[in-house]
Design a protein around this motif. Sequence first.
Motif, PDB file in Angstrom:
ATOM      1  N   UNK A  51       0.829  -1.203   0.000  1.00 17.15           N
ATOM      2  CA  UNK A  51       0.000   0.000   0.000  1.00 17.15           C
ATOM      3  C   UNK A  51       0.869   1.262   0.000  1.00 17.15           C
ATOM      4  N   UNK A  52       1.968   1.227   0.728  1.00 12.24           N
ATOM      5  CA  UNK A  52       2.878   2.373   0.733  1.00 12.24           C
ATOM      6  C   UNK A  52       3.452   2.602  -0.659  1.00 12.24           C
ATOM      7  N   UNK A  53       3.848   1.518  -1.331  1.00 14.50           N
ATOM      8  CA  UNK A  53       4.408   1.640  -2.674  1.00 14.50           C
ATOM      9  C   UNK A  53       3.369   2.168  -3.658  1.00 14.50           C
ATOM     10  N   UNK A  54       2.107   1.777  -3.455  1.00 15.51           N
ATOM     11  CA  UNK A  54       1.038   2.227  -4.345  1.00 15.51           C
ATOM     12  C   UNK A  54       0.540   3.628  -3.999  1.00 15.51           C
ATOM     13  N   UNK A  55       0.881   4.118  -2.791  1.00 13.78           N
ATOM     14  CA  UNK A  55       0.380   5.401  -2.338  1.00 13.78           C
ATOM     15  C   UNK A  55      -1.101   5.368  -2.024  1.00 13.78           C
ATOM     16  N   UNK A  56      -1.569   4.193  -1.565  1.00 10.43           N
ATOM     17  CA  UNK A  56      -2.987   3.998  -1.262  1.00 10.43           C
ATOM     18  C   UNK A  56      -3.115   3.346   0.113  1.00 10.43           C
ATOM     19  N   UNK A  57      -4.329   3.258   0.602  1.00  7.55           N
ATOM     20  CA  UNK A  57      -4.571   2.743   1.944  1.00  7.55           C
ATOM     21  C   UNK A  57      -4.946   1.268   1.905  1.00  7.55           C
ATOM     22  N   UNK A  58      -4.861   0.626   3.065  1.00  6.36           N
ATOM     23  CA  UNK A  58      -5.309  -0.763   3.146  1.00  6.36           C
ATOM     24  C   UNK A  58      -6.808  -0.860   2.866  1.00  6.36           C
ATOM     25  N   UNK A  59      -7.557   0.139   3.286  1.00  5.38           N
ATOM     26  CA  UNK A  59      -8.997   0.128   2.976  1.00  5.38           C
ATOM     27  C   UNK A  59      -9.218   0.097   1.480  1.00  5.38           C
ATOM     28  N   UNK A  60      -8.450   0.872   0.742  1.00  5.94           N
ATOM     29  CA  UNK A  60      -8.581   0.877  -0.717  1.00  5.94           C
ATOM     30  C   UNK A  60      -8.137  -0.455  -1.321  1.00  5.94           C
ATOM     31  N   UNK A  61      -7.137  -1.084  -0.699  1.00  3.43           N
ATOM     32  CA  UNK A  61      -6.730  -2.405  -1.194  1.00  3.43           C
ATOM     33  C   UNK A  61      -7.887  -3.389  -1.086  1.00  3.43           C
ATOM     34  N   UNK A  62      -8.551  -3.382   0.068  1.00  2.00           N
ATOM     35  CA  UNK A  62      -9.628  -4.342   0.276  1.00  2.00           C
ATOM     36  C   UNK A  62     -10.880  -4.021  -0.527  1.00  2.00           C
ATOM     37  N   UNK A  63     -10.923  -2.854  -1.131  1.00  2.00           N
ATOM     38  CA  UNK A  63     -12.000  -2.563  -2.076  1.00  2.00           C
ATOM     39  C   UNK A  63     -11.766  -3.278  -3.407  1.00  2.00           C
ATOM     40  N   UNK A  64     -10.512  -3.689  -3.647  1.00  2.00           N
ATOM     41  CA  UNK A  64     -10.170  -4.314  -4.920  1.00  2.00           C
ATOM     42  C   UNK A  64      -9.824  -5.791  -4.786  1.00  2.00           C
ATOM     43  N   UNK A  65      -9.199  -6.188  -3.676  1.00  2.00           N
ATOM     44  CA  UNK A  65      -8.721  -7.563  -3.504  1.00  2.00           C
ATOM     45  C   UNK A  65      -9.026  -8.044  -2.088  1.00  2.00           C
ATOM     46  N   UNK A  66      -9.112  -9.367  -1.937  1.00  2.00           N
ATOM     47  CA  UNK A  66      -9.297  -9.937  -0.605  1.00  2.00           C
ATOM     48  C   UNK A  66      -7.964 -10.199   0.076  1.00  2.00           C
ATOM     49  N   UNK A  67      -6.958 -10.607  -0.711  1.00  2.00           N
ATOM     50  CA  UNK A  67      -5.652 -10.964  -0.161  1.00  2.00           C
ATOM     51  C   UNK A  67      -4.561 -10.556  -1.148  1.00  2.00           C
TER      52      UNK A  67
END
Length: 214
Positions: A51-67
Amino acid sequence: MPGRITPAEGRYGGRDAAERRAERRERFREAGLELFGAGPGYRATRLGDLCKAAGLSTRQFYEEYRTLEDLLASLHLYVNDVAAKAVLDVLPDVRDLPAPERITAYVHAYVRGATGDMRHARIAYVEVVGVSPRMDRQRLERRAVWIDLVSRVADEAVARGEAPPGNYRIAAAGLIGAVNGLMHDWVVGWVDATLEEIADELLQIILGRYKITI
């Protein structure tokens, strides 16, 4: 493990939800390519690092992927598609050439497509190996796609009288297994060879099995 969160609808910053989601997925994909394919590798990557490398949050990650494995699976399909497109792109230009020239073009296009970005090669041949039963199934499914493609090339050569009749699907399965093994060993540094030498070796294997001479 948190499940997927439904992204907010509506426009924000001049972009609708679909556009924002596409941008997020692209940023996560690029971060995954870098960390899995050039950095510490899939097994050593933590969600926070991604998430740091993408410049996005974990919440945003879980909007797109489960794991993180979901992202790895997506990247595995993506890098395979890039390699396949490289081969398909040369088809119109070589379809009327003799078999040796067609197959030479196919092999070199594949090697270029698979290794044009070394992050792709590491993900395709190294990082996905032994991750989980799910990833093993996906690898076998993609291998089957490549086997079908090689089989069609062989059938075309037989139909044109350029190769003797035979059951070349078995040969195609053996060839794809050899490609995966050779490329894995090359990516991790166990095989010291140039890409040109790799392509030439694969070409000799194919032409020898199909009894086609240059």
